[in-house]
Design an enzyme around this catalytic site. Structure first.
Site: not given
Ligand code: G6Q
Length: 542
Positions: A210, A510
């Site tokens: 995303e 993901k």
């Molecule tokens: C948080 C989760 C999740 C993560 C997002 C974004 O504890 O792991 O919400 O923050 O999926 O991930 P990235 O910062 O790696 O883009």
């Protein structure tokens, strides 16, 4: 759970099925004082719960049996307590001041120096942007900042930026784009001018679909709006742990703000992920936020368990979930600027403790994290509070308010507080049939009408809530409030026996879309899907 304290709590609960909080207040003139605590600028009243001194004694015994203090110390000592990812959990180091006597050490290395290095980089950059020294490619000052990130790289900074609007730089507006739905990016960009916009691409891994899709489209927009490709460096910065991917994307690593794998995504607003916050409120404000959290951390680290706010808040939550059958928790901030708090806490609590196996991989025998939800008061009162008062489920509420408002309308603030306090009182006290009768008689209703209406106007009461009061909503008090919830989540995770720091359900998300997206792109549905999935894919492709 087979600990002696757990069994004792079960027995205690069945022996007190008829406990009425209102009676307990009448019996014990000190109940409110007995069940409230103040720390780091946060006052917590947890007296409106179905508890007695004996309940708290047993809950504290449970905390000791589960090794809360040892687990806390292990986290703070840099042990790799996030077993399934083999990572340490050191977000507390991010808010540990340079001069602090406490050190956070990982594999023999004090992480403080690295933390301070990135904070200095953030200070230099945010000062330049705020003072108009950092300019876009055409020489104009930055007016708009777009944080592109999702989950932990979005919810924390967004919640805090909204909460601290009073303290924001008047020239700078911060926007948040998280959803891959193009509408989010398009609507945001439609209002902006490329030469005065700064994008922060915030992603711990720098591989999140995303975020990278939004970041690429933002770069295309920048160029299509007249920005020169050579000026991308002046309009795009990155926050990440992954320098290789940042460079591949085309962002100069001189404009990359780092953090580390020992910072979980949902615990990262204190790191460079908070760059948007620091741009909005300035680095002094950001450091005040860190200082508030640090004050709560120190309280958590040093106060005895029976006088430890995160521990007490956690235990009352465990009591409600595991012994009073509450599987949902409402968060009602009586502060419009905290309108993203419930969304933020949803992630913090549900992603951390929404687990059904323990740290060793064994199925839990008890419930873990409840569903967290909420909206600011007084709005919620005109919507879902009906269910809180008279619904068939008992749902505990966290009321959060500030004694002093930040605005210039004191009468509004008084009314806000009056509503907040009145709601917790009404949930607890209820309204008896006798009171309903008196009320209806006074209105001139006859006996038959009173008889018919009474069940509808009756409130059982005895519904639990906590009230948290800050003096006012400032960077410092907000920092303490967030750290309170973080540490509460930690303690509950220890008691439920789960790893609060992994998120395999999020990782699954993901992976999943990748296969289907490839099929949608090629226009061919593989036979590997079930009938419903295939039909849905065919329908969206037709
Ligand atoms: C948080 C989760 C999740 C993560 C997002 C974004 O504890 O792991 O919400 O923050 O999926 O991930 P990235 O910062 O790696 O883009």
């Amino acid at each position: 759970m087979k600990t002696p304290a757990w069994a004792a709590l079960k027995a205690h609960r069945s022996a007190m099925q008829n406990l009425r909080m209102a009676d307990e207040f009448a019996r014990d003139g000190q109940r409110a004082q007995r069940f409230s605590i103040e720390a780091a600028g946060v006052f917590l009243d947890y007296s409106k719960n179905l508890i007695t001194p004996e309940t708290m004694r047993l809950l504290l015994a449970l905390a000791s049996e589960c090794g809360v203090a040892n687990r806390r110390d292990a986290m703070m000592a840099g042990e790799r307590i996030n077993l399934s990812e083999n990572r340490a959990v050191l977000h507390m180091a991010l808010r540990n001041p340079a001069a602090s006597a406490r050190k956070y050490v990982l594999d023999g290395v004090d992480v403080g120096a690295e933390v301070q290095r990135v904070l200095a980089h953030m200070r230099e950059f945010t000062q330049q942007v705020r003072e108009g020294i950092w300019r876009g490619g055409t020489g104009r000052e930055i007016t708009d900042i777009v944080n592109i990130g999702i989950g932990g790289s979005d919810l924390g900074p967004q919640m805090v930026c909204e909460a601290l609007r009073t303290f924001a730089h008047p020239r700078l507006t911060v926007h948040f784009v998280s959803n891959v739905d193009g509408a989010a990016l398009e609507r945001t960009l439609a209002k902006l001018s490329a030469d005065t916009t700064l994008f922060i691409v915030a992603s711990k891994t720098f591989t999140t679909q995303e975020t990278l899709t939004n970041a690429r489209s933002a770069r295309d927009w920048f160029v299509a709006s007249g920005g020169r490709a050579t000026d991308v460096a002046k309009h795009f910065v990155a926050v990440s742990t992954n320098a290789v991917e940042v460079e591949k994307f085309g962002i100069d690593t001189a404009n990359m703000f780092e953090f580390w794998d020992w910072v979980g995504g949902r615990y990262s607003l204190w790191s460079a992920i908070g760059l948007s916050i620091a741009l909005a409120i300035g680095m002094d404000g950001f450091e005040a936020l860190l200082a508030g959290a640090h004050a709560m951390d120190e309280h958590f680290a040093t106060a005895p368990l029976d006088a430890n706010m995160p521990v007490l808040l956690a235990l009352v939550g465990v009591w409600n979930v595991n012994f009073c059958a509450a599987n949902s928790q409402c968060v009602a901030p009586y502060a419009q600027d905290l309108h993203r708090l419930a969304a933020y806490l949803q992630q913090l609590e549900m992603e951390s403790n929404g687990k059904s196996v323990d740290r060793g991989g064994n199925a839990l025998s008890t419930a873990s994290c409840p569903v967290i939800w909420g909206e600011p008061g007084t709005n919620g009162q005109h919507a879902f509070f009906q269910l809180l008062h008279q619904g068939t489920s008992v749902i505990p509420v966290d009321f959060i308010a500030a004694t002093y408002g930040n605005g210039a309308l004191p009468e509004h603030h008084r009314l806000l507080l009056a509503n907040c306090i009145a709601q917790s009182e009404a949930l607890m006290v209820g309204k008896s049939e006798a009171e309903v009768h008196v009320e209806l008689r006074a209105k001139g209703l006859n006996a038959a009408e009173i008889y018919a209406l009474t069940p509808h106007k009756f409130f059982a009461g005895n519904r639990p809530s906590n009230t948290m009061l800050l003096d006012s909503l400032t960077p410092q008090s907000l920092g303490a409030l967030i750290a309170l919830y973080e540490q509460k989540v930690f303690v509950q995770g220890v008691i439920w026996g789960v790893n609060s720091f992994d998120q395999w359900g999020v990782e699954l998300g993901k992976q999943l879309a990748k296969t289907i997206d490839a099929e949608l792109k090629s226009g061919t549905v593989s036979g590997a899907h079930d009938g419903s999935t295939k039909a849905l894919m065919q329908r969206v492709m037709s």
